[in-house]
Design an enzyme around this catalytic site. Sequence first.
Site, PDB file in Angstrom:
ATOM      1  N   HIS A 219      -9.580   2.993  29.269  1.00  0.00           N
ATOM      2  CA  HIS A 219      -9.016   3.208  28.019  1.00  0.00           C
ATOM      3  C   HIS A 219      -7.756   2.716  27.991  1.00  0.00           C
ATOM      4  O   HIS A 219      -7.759   1.332  28.071  1.00  0.00           O
ATOM      5  CB  HIS A 219      -8.929   4.629  27.862  1.00  0.00           C
ATOM      6  CG  HIS A 219      -8.274   5.667  26.677  1.00  0.00           C
ATOM      7  ND1 HIS A 219      -8.415   4.774  25.481  1.00  0.00           N
ATOM      8  CD2 HIS A 219      -8.216   6.527  26.305  1.00  0.00           C
ATOM      9  CE1 HIS A 219      -8.061   5.641  24.417  1.00  0.00           C
ATOM     10  NE2 HIS A 219      -7.773   6.897  24.867  1.00  0.00           N
ATOM     11  N   HIS A 258     -15.887  -2.451  23.639  1.00  0.00           N
ATOM     12  CA  HIS A 258     -15.488  -1.189  22.687  1.00  0.00           C
ATOM     13  C   HIS A 258     -16.625  -0.332  22.478  1.00  0.00           C
ATOM     14  O   HIS A 258     -17.913  -0.724  22.385  1.00  0.00           O
ATOM     15  CB  HIS A 258     -14.856  -1.428  21.484  1.00  0.00           C
ATOM     16  CG  HIS A 258     -13.855  -0.484  20.938  1.00  0.00           C
ATOM     17  ND1 HIS A 258     -14.466   0.452  19.982  1.00  0.00           N
ATOM     18  CD2 HIS A 258     -12.738  -0.238  20.947  1.00  0.00           C
ATOM     19  CE1 HIS A 258     -13.240   1.472  19.942  1.00  0.00           C
ATOM     20  NE2 HIS A 258     -12.432   0.998  20.394  1.00  0.00           N
ATOM     21  N   ASP A 309      -6.480  -4.436  23.640  1.00  0.00           N
ATOM     22  CA  ASP A 309      -5.646  -4.618  24.803  1.00  0.00           C
ATOM     23  C   ASP A 309      -5.761  -5.905  25.422  1.00  0.00           C
ATOM     24  O   ASP A 309      -4.635  -6.154  26.247  1.00  0.00           O
ATOM     25  CB  ASP A 309      -6.184  -3.241  25.917  1.00  0.00           C
ATOM     26  CG  ASP A 309      -5.951  -2.009  25.530  1.00  0.00           C
ATOM     27  OD1 ASP A 309      -6.975  -1.117  25.459  1.00  0.00           O
ATOM     28  OD2 ASP A 309      -4.996  -1.789  24.891  1.00  0.00           O
TER      29      ASP A 309
HETATM   30  C1  SDX Z   1      -9.244   1.378  24.049  1.00  0.00           C
HETATM   31  O1  SDX Z   1     -12.147   4.618  21.709  1.00  0.00           O
HETATM   32  C2  SDX Z   1     -11.129   3.720  21.342  1.00  0.00           C
HETATM   33  O2  SDX Z   1     -10.957   3.563  20.195  1.00  0.00           O
HETATM   34  C3  SDX Z   1     -10.304   3.432  22.483  1.00  0.00           C
HETATM   35  C4  SDX Z   1      -9.279   2.399  21.749  1.00  0.00           C
HETATM   36  C5  SDX Z   1      -8.198   3.182  21.217  1.00  0.00           C
HETATM   37  O3  SDX Z   1      -7.298   2.600  20.288  1.00  0.00           O
HETATM   38  O4  SDX Z   1      -8.055   4.365  21.362  1.00  0.00           O
HETATM   39  O5  SDX Z   1      -9.761   1.453  21.023  1.00  0.00           O
HETATM   40  C6  SDX Z   1      -8.377   1.715  23.092  1.00  0.00           C
HETATM   41  O6  SDX Z   1      -9.372   2.033  25.178  1.00  0.00           O
HETATM   42  C7  SDX Z   1      -9.968  -0.015  24.125  1.00  0.00           C
HETATM   43  C8  SDX Z   1     -11.136  -0.178  25.471  1.00  0.00           C
HETATM   44  C9  SDX Z   1     -10.230  -0.544  26.617  1.00  0.00           C
HETATM   45  N1  SDX Z   1     -10.854  -0.677  27.874  1.00  0.00           N
HETATM   46  C10 SDX Z   1     -11.349  -1.760  28.312  1.00  0.00           C
HETATM   47  O7  SDX Z   1     -11.044  -2.945  27.908  1.00  0.00           O
HETATM   48  C11 SDX Z   1     -12.062  -1.602  29.801  1.00  0.00           C
HETATM   49  C12 SDX Z   1     -13.007  -2.629  29.699  1.00  0.00           C
HETATM   50  N2  SDX Z   1     -14.088  -2.285  28.586  1.00  0.00           N
HETATM   51  C13 SDX Z   1     -15.524  -1.589  29.176  1.00  0.00           C
HETATM   52  O8  SDX Z   1     -15.403  -0.678  30.144  1.00  0.00           O
HETATM   53  C14 SDX Z   1     -16.133  -0.865  28.114  1.00  0.00           C
HETATM   54  O9  SDX Z   1     -16.316  -2.094  26.968  1.00  0.00           O
HETATM   55  C15 SDX Z   1     -15.932   0.130  27.479  1.00  0.00           C
HETATM   56  C16 SDX Z   1     -15.407   1.467  28.051  1.00  0.00           C
HETATM   57  C17 SDX Z   1     -14.375  -0.060  26.431  1.00  0.00           C
HETATM   58  C18 SDX Z   1     -16.832   0.755  26.330  1.00  0.00           C
HETATM   59  O10 SDX Z   1     -17.793   1.060  27.020  1.00  0.00           O
HETATM   60  P1  SDX Z   1     -19.264   1.775  26.572  1.00  0.00           P
HETATM   61  O11 SDX Z   1     -19.212   1.805  24.986  1.00  0.00           O
HETATM   62  O12 SDX Z   1     -19.581   2.890  27.338  1.00  0.00           O
HETATM   63  O13 SDX Z   1     -20.309   0.507  26.792  1.00  0.00           O
HETATM   64  P2  SDX Z   1     -21.005   0.328  28.293  1.00  0.00           P
HETATM   65  O14 SDX Z   1     -19.944   0.346  29.503  1.00  0.00           O
HETATM   66  O15 SDX Z   1     -22.133   1.104  28.127  1.00  0.00           O
HETATM   67  O16 SDX Z   1     -21.407  -1.105  28.056  1.00  0.00           O
HETATM   68  C19 SDX Z   1     -22.487  -1.676  27.282  1.00  0.00           C
HETATM   69  C20 SDX Z   1     -22.866  -3.102  28.065  1.00  0.00           C
HETATM   70  C21 SDX Z   1     -23.130  -2.612  29.479  1.00  0.00           C
HETATM   71  O17 SDX Z   1     -23.981  -3.692  30.111  1.00  0.00           O
HETATM   72  P3  SDX Z   1     -25.555  -3.113  30.734  1.00  0.00           P
HETATM   73  O18 SDX Z   1     -25.008  -2.294  31.818  1.00  0.00           O
HETATM   74  O19 SDX Z   1     -26.009  -2.506  29.605  1.00  0.00           O
HETATM   75  O20 SDX Z   1     -26.033  -4.360  31.278  1.00  0.00           O
HETATM   76  O21 SDX Z   1     -22.032  -3.990  27.889  1.00  0.00           O
HETATM   77  C22 SDX Z   1     -21.320  -4.354  28.943  1.00  0.00           C
HETATM   78  C23 SDX Z   1     -21.781  -3.165  29.992  1.00  0.00           C
HETATM   79  O22 SDX Z   1     -21.939  -3.462  31.533  1.00  0.00           O
HETATM   80  N3  SDX Z   1     -19.914  -4.233  29.112  1.00  0.00           N
HETATM   81  C24 SDX Z   1     -19.158  -5.092  29.717  1.00  0.00           C
HETATM   82  C25 SDX Z   1     -17.878  -4.621  29.160  1.00  0.00           C
HETATM   83  N4  SDX Z   1     -17.780  -3.710  28.357  1.00  0.00           N
HETATM   84  C26 SDX Z   1     -19.186  -3.612  28.241  1.00  0.00           C
HETATM   85  N5  SDX Z   1     -19.457  -5.734  30.883  1.00  0.00           N
HETATM   86  C27 SDX Z   1     -18.223  -6.672  31.114  1.00  0.00           C
HETATM   87  N6  SDX Z   1     -16.963  -6.344  30.838  1.00  0.00           N
HETATM   88  C28 SDX Z   1     -16.815  -5.352  29.950  1.00  0.00           C
HETATM   89  N7  SDX Z   1     -15.541  -5.244  29.686  1.00  0.00           N
END
Ligand code: SDX
Length: 372
Positions: A219, A258, A309
């Site tokens: 997050h 996201h 971010d």
């Molecule tokens: C914020 O919700 C909000 O609005 C939050 C926010 C706000 O203003 O409040 O926008 C602020 O928190 C932004 C997000 C910051 N977090 C990060 O940057 C951390 C890295 N991001 C990931 O952990 C991920 O993208 C999330 C947690 C943000 C979202 O994850 P989801 O929706 O649960 O998606 P997922 O993890 O199921 O990913 C789907 C696929 C997966 O691949 P498979 O397992 O299906 O093969 O996409 C891949 C994931 O591995 N993936 C990534 C990735 N994000 C998704 N792979 C590598 N790096 C990433 N960052």
Amino acid sequence: MTDTIFKPGLEGVIAGETTVAAVEQSSLAYRGYNISDLAQNTTFEEVAHLLLYNELPTSAQLAEFQTVLAQLRPLPAEVIQMIRLIPTEVPMMDVLRSAVSFAGHFDPVKGDSPDDLRRRAVWLMAVCAGVVSARYRLLSKKEPVDPKPGLSHAAQILYQALGEVPDETSVRLLDLTLTLYAEHEYNASTFACRIVASTMSDLVSGIVTGIGTLKGPLHGGANEAAMAMLKQFDSAEEASEWIQNAFEKKQKVMGFGHRVYKNGDHRAHILEDELRNLAEQKGQQKWMAIYDAIKEPMVTQKKIFPNVDYPCGLTYYLLGLPIDMYTPLFVCSRVTGWSAHFIEQAENNRLIRPLSRYVGSSAREVVPVDKR
Ligand code: SDX
């Protein structure tokens, strides 16, 4: 219950209705105003007023808002004393969580009407900013600095952290990030605040909950984690090699992806343009080469786009701010969105209490302890 649904992480579940913001693939809007319109044409104080009072302020209302914020800005001396007691290696997010909770014992706002809550939210804006600046000063082995009258909220944060009136570019960019970070409907930390409001608990407890939730690297903690990732590299070539290894290891790359945005984060687009100008202005194009060496493969090979971010971490870094301060600055902004949602939940409340599906041990009898 026939219509129960189960979605891990509540993905895609509408968990409530809100008038505060709309997060769509095509746009982001706070109370009907598009984020790019707000970013170009308002300051963070105007956005804070919009979130808390439902309307952009007139000039007179803005002046009144700034006067109240200035009146509430001085941090209680007890809070500064408490910050001094916290070991220097403690992350600033943990200091902020403790200090906001402690400041709650010195809350100058009495009452719990919606207007009292709005005033308390303005006070919490001042507390969060004051704690971040004071902690930065103490870590720099300097004494906290009193507020300087007449500065904007962004300028005041930098002034009280750095001990001097900040340059125009730094103020404008910090103000922009505060606007971009202010609100994002039912993100994890905001939803956590709404749960606190739904039990009829208090706003300080809600904000402390929000801070604890935002800290996580999935997050708000991602802005620090993203910059820590970039700092590993001395060149774009190093970054290019690293990202391919990360793909092989299926590693999460901080600052990307996201839960809602699958074609890019509107806020990232806005901030990245400003970041490129900043890097140019500061002769730091090397950092943009490293930034792009990670971003390009994420977008072209994985179709995973930067969230806010990713550009924000490097923006703060090029402004000379310590990484430990980045998510606390996110708090200084999101305290407004959290408060707006807390007030909205409290005004039209139903206790938030979902179900869970039991998948544990089947029924069994207790065996007395001497027979186990
Ligand atoms: C914020 O919700 C909000 O609005 C939050 C926010 C706000 O203003 O409040 O926008 C602020 O928190 C932004 C997000 C910051 N977090 C990060 O940057 C951390 C890295 N991001 C990931 O952990 C991920 O993208 C999330 C947690 C943000 C979202 O994850 P989801 O929706 O649960 O998606 P997922 O993890 O199921 O990913 C789907 C696929 C997966 O691949 P498979 O397992 O299906 O093969 O996409 C891949 C994931 O591995 N993936 C990534 C990735 N994000 C998704 N792979 C590598 N790096 C990433 N960052």
